[in-house]
Design a protein around this motif. Structure first.
Motif, PDB file in Angstrom:
ATOM      1  N   ASN A  31       0.985  -1.008   0.057  1.00  0.00           N
ATOM      2  CA  ASN A  31      -0.075   0.119   0.274  1.00  0.00           C
ATOM      3  C   ASN A  31       0.923   1.184  -0.100  1.00  0.00           C
ATOM      4  O   ASN A  31       0.856   2.140   1.032  1.00  0.00           O
ATOM      5  CB  ASN A  31      -0.818  -0.113   1.066  1.00  0.00           C
ATOM      6  CG  ASN A  31      -1.857  -1.201   1.353  1.00  0.00           C
ATOM      7  OD1 ASN A  31      -2.764  -1.533   0.665  1.00  0.00           O
ATOM      8  ND2 ASN A  31      -1.262  -2.282   2.143  1.00  0.00           N
ATOM      9  N   PRO A  32       1.387   1.491  -1.108  1.00  0.00           N
ATOM     10  CA  PRO A  32       2.587   2.794  -0.955  1.00  0.00           C
ATOM     11  C   PRO A  32       1.840   4.076  -0.839  1.00  0.00           C
ATOM     12  O   PRO A  32       2.780   4.936  -0.715  1.00  0.00           O
ATOM     13  CB  PRO A  32       3.131   2.523  -2.487  1.00  0.00           C
ATOM     14  CG  PRO A  32       2.124   1.893  -3.197  1.00  0.00           C
ATOM     15  CD  PRO A  32       1.353   0.855  -2.403  1.00  0.00           C
ATOM     16  N   ASN A  33       0.792   4.185  -1.070  1.00  0.00           N
ATOM     17  CA  ASN A  33       0.086   5.271  -0.859  1.00  0.00           C
ATOM     18  C   ASN A  33      -0.403   5.716   0.479  1.00  0.00           C
ATOM     19  O   ASN A  33      -0.944   6.874   0.695  1.00  0.00           O
ATOM     20  CB  ASN A  33      -1.232   5.527  -1.902  1.00  0.00           C
ATOM     21  CG  ASN A  33      -0.928   5.337  -3.244  1.00  0.00           C
ATOM     22  OD1 ASN A  33       0.193   5.831  -3.754  1.00  0.00           O
ATOM     23  ND2 ASN A  33      -1.765   4.870  -4.265  1.00  0.00           N
ATOM     24  N   LEU A  34      -0.241   4.847   1.166  1.00  0.00           N
ATOM     25  CA  LEU A  34      -0.623   4.813   2.691  1.00  0.00           C
ATOM     26  C   LEU A  34       0.666   4.967   3.678  1.00  0.00           C
ATOM     27  O   LEU A  34       1.658   4.298   3.359  1.00  0.00           O
ATOM     28  CB  LEU A  34      -1.371   3.718   2.956  1.00  0.00           C
ATOM     29  CG  LEU A  34      -2.760   3.709   2.342  1.00  0.00           C
ATOM     30  CD1 LEU A  34      -3.539   2.513   2.749  1.00  0.00           C
ATOM     31  CD2 LEU A  34      -3.761   4.644   2.537  1.00  0.00           C
ATOM     32  N   ASP A  35       0.700   5.571   4.796  1.00  0.00           N
ATOM     33  CA  ASP A  35       1.764   5.653   5.410  1.00  0.00           C
ATOM     34  C   ASP A  35       1.437   5.604   6.895  1.00  0.00           C
ATOM     35  O   ASP A  35       0.187   5.477   7.494  1.00  0.00           O
ATOM     36  CB  ASP A  35       2.593   7.002   5.215  1.00  0.00           C
ATOM     37  CG  ASP A  35       1.592   8.415   5.460  1.00  0.00           C
ATOM     38  OD1 ASP A  35       0.654   8.271   6.175  1.00  0.00           O
ATOM     39  OD2 ASP A  35       1.875   9.220   4.756  1.00  0.00           O
ATOM     40  N   LEU A  36       2.389   6.080   7.947  1.00  0.00           N
ATOM     41  CA  LEU A  36       2.193   5.929   9.471  1.00  0.00           C
ATOM     42  C   LEU A  36       0.931   6.821   9.897  1.00  0.00           C
ATOM     43  O   LEU A  36       0.257   6.384  10.722  1.00  0.00           O
ATOM     44  CB  LEU A  36       3.378   6.352   9.925  1.00  0.00           C
ATOM     45  CG  LEU A  36       3.649   6.151  11.311  1.00  0.00           C
ATOM     46  CD1 LEU A  36       3.667   4.497  11.679  1.00  0.00           C
ATOM     47  CD2 LEU A  36       4.835   6.660  11.978  1.00  0.00           C
ATOM     48  N   ASN A  37       0.575   7.974   9.082  1.00  0.00           N
ATOM     49  CA  ASN A  37      -0.221   8.946   9.558  1.00  0.00           C
ATOM     50  C   ASN A  37      -1.773   8.224   9.327  1.00  0.00           C
ATOM     51  O   ASN A  37      -2.611   8.287  10.132  1.00  0.00           O
ATOM     52  CB  ASN A  37      -0.342  10.135   9.049  1.00  0.00           C
ATOM     53  CG  ASN A  37       0.968  10.934   9.514  1.00  0.00           C
ATOM     54  OD1 ASN A  37       1.161  10.991  10.866  1.00  0.00           O
ATOM     55  ND2 ASN A  37       1.446  11.916   8.556  1.00  0.00           N
ATOM     56  N   ASP A  38      -1.863   7.318   8.150  1.00  0.00           N
ATOM     57  CA  ASP A  38      -2.845   6.794   7.802  1.00  0.00           C
ATOM     58  C   ASP A  38      -3.155   5.536   9.039  1.00  0.00           C
ATOM     59  O   ASP A  38      -4.281   5.396   9.380  1.00  0.00           O
ATOM     60  CB  ASP A  38      -2.850   6.056   6.516  1.00  0.00           C
ATOM     61  CG  ASP A  38      -2.810   7.212   5.370  1.00  0.00           C
ATOM     62  OD1 ASP A  38      -3.712   7.974   5.526  1.00  0.00           O
ATOM     63  OD2 ASP A  38      -1.942   7.311   4.738  1.00  0.00           O
ATOM     64  N   LEU A  39      -2.125   4.959   9.541  1.00  0.00           N
ATOM     65  CA  LEU A  39      -2.261   3.902  10.410  1.00  0.00           C
ATOM     66  C   LEU A  39      -2.892   4.482  11.692  1.00  0.00           C
ATOM     67  O   LEU A  39      -3.843   4.175  12.336  1.00  0.00           O
ATOM     68  CB  LEU A  39      -0.938   3.271  10.477  1.00  0.00           C
ATOM     69  CG  LEU A  39      -0.841   2.288  11.870  1.00  0.00           C
ATOM     70  CD1 LEU A  39      -1.734   1.276  11.856  1.00  0.00           C
ATOM     71  CD2 LEU A  39       0.623   1.813  11.683  1.00  0.00           C
TER      72      LEU A  39
END
Length: 243
Positions: A205-213
């Motif tokens: 999921n390259p478009n998602l990062d730690l902030n999305d988590l």
């Protein structure tokens, strides 16, 4: 001399400590350095006891070198290390930027979360600390573990799920039991990111990062707490009707 960027000096220090600094392998100098006079842990002026100086000196030139001195605050008894630049027989404090007021990690959820999910708070706060210090390779798996603890504890404590069964099930499978389609989807997105952060060579999921988590955790926490409060109120209603 100003110590504006050093939290252990509120004003110019009149306290002087004499250090037998080793300039090189055979030469030792008596260096006079200003001692700390303010404790940022207590936020008050304080006296500091000399403990030791470092023996690993960094030469900055033929007559200049850097070293550290360890002191102990006589108020709170915590130890601190102060860096100095020495020029032959005198030393000046190395200024540095360090904001003590931002050191404490603030848990972003209310007391209901702390009381109902104490292990979640412990793990989440540790992940926050890792993120604060730039340890993102550790922070991601930490948030993911906290999220797993939260969901499984909720299902066991508030949904009458058997602990043995919940422990064996995957986190994504457990998220399907949260009872709301929207929150199920949000939780699963957070789990996907957490898995990417945790597993070897995974970036599905390259478009998602730690902030999305973290956002996914935040939405899920708010939902779970509202469900707990809803069940509490409905139970109060049922108890009243029985009277």
């Amino acid at each position: 001399m100003s110590y504006i960027n050093n939290p252990f000096f509120s004003t110019d220090s009149n306290n002087i400590t004499k250090i037998n600094a080793q300039q090189n392998s055979i030469s030792t100098l008596g260096v006079k350095v200003p001692s700390p006079n303010f404790c940022p842990f207590e936020n008050i002026p304080s006296n500091f006891r000399y403990v030791s100086e470092s023996y690993d000196y960094e030469n900055l030139g033929p007559t200049s070198y850097r070293f550290e001195v360890t002191y102990q605050c006589q108020g709170c008894y915590k130890y601190v290390a102060v860096g100095y630049i020495s020029n032959m027989d005198s030393g000046s404090v190395i200024d540095y930027d360090f904001n003590f007021t931002n050191n404490k990690i603030k848990f972003p959820f209310n007391e209901d979360v702390e009381n109902n999910f104490p292990d979640f708070k412990i793990i989440y706060t540790q992940a926050q600390k890792a993120e604060k210090y730039g340890l993102n390779e550790i922070a991601g798996p930490g948030y993911r573990k906290a999220f797993e603890n939260l969901i499984k504890e909720y299902l066991i404590k508030f949904c009458d799920k058997k602990e043995e069964s919940i422990q064996k099930r995957s986190l994504s499978d457990c998220a399907s039991d949260l009872g709301d389609e929207t929150i199920n989807k949000i939780a699963k997105v957070a789990i996907w990111v957490g898995n990417d952060q945790t597993h070897y060579d995974s970036n599905q999921n390259p478009n998602l990062d730690l902030n999305d988590l973290k956002n996914g955790i935040n939405f899920t926490v708010n939902y779970l707490i509202s469900e707990i409060e809803k069940k509490k109120l409905l139970q109060a209603y049922d108890d009243k009707k029985k009277d």
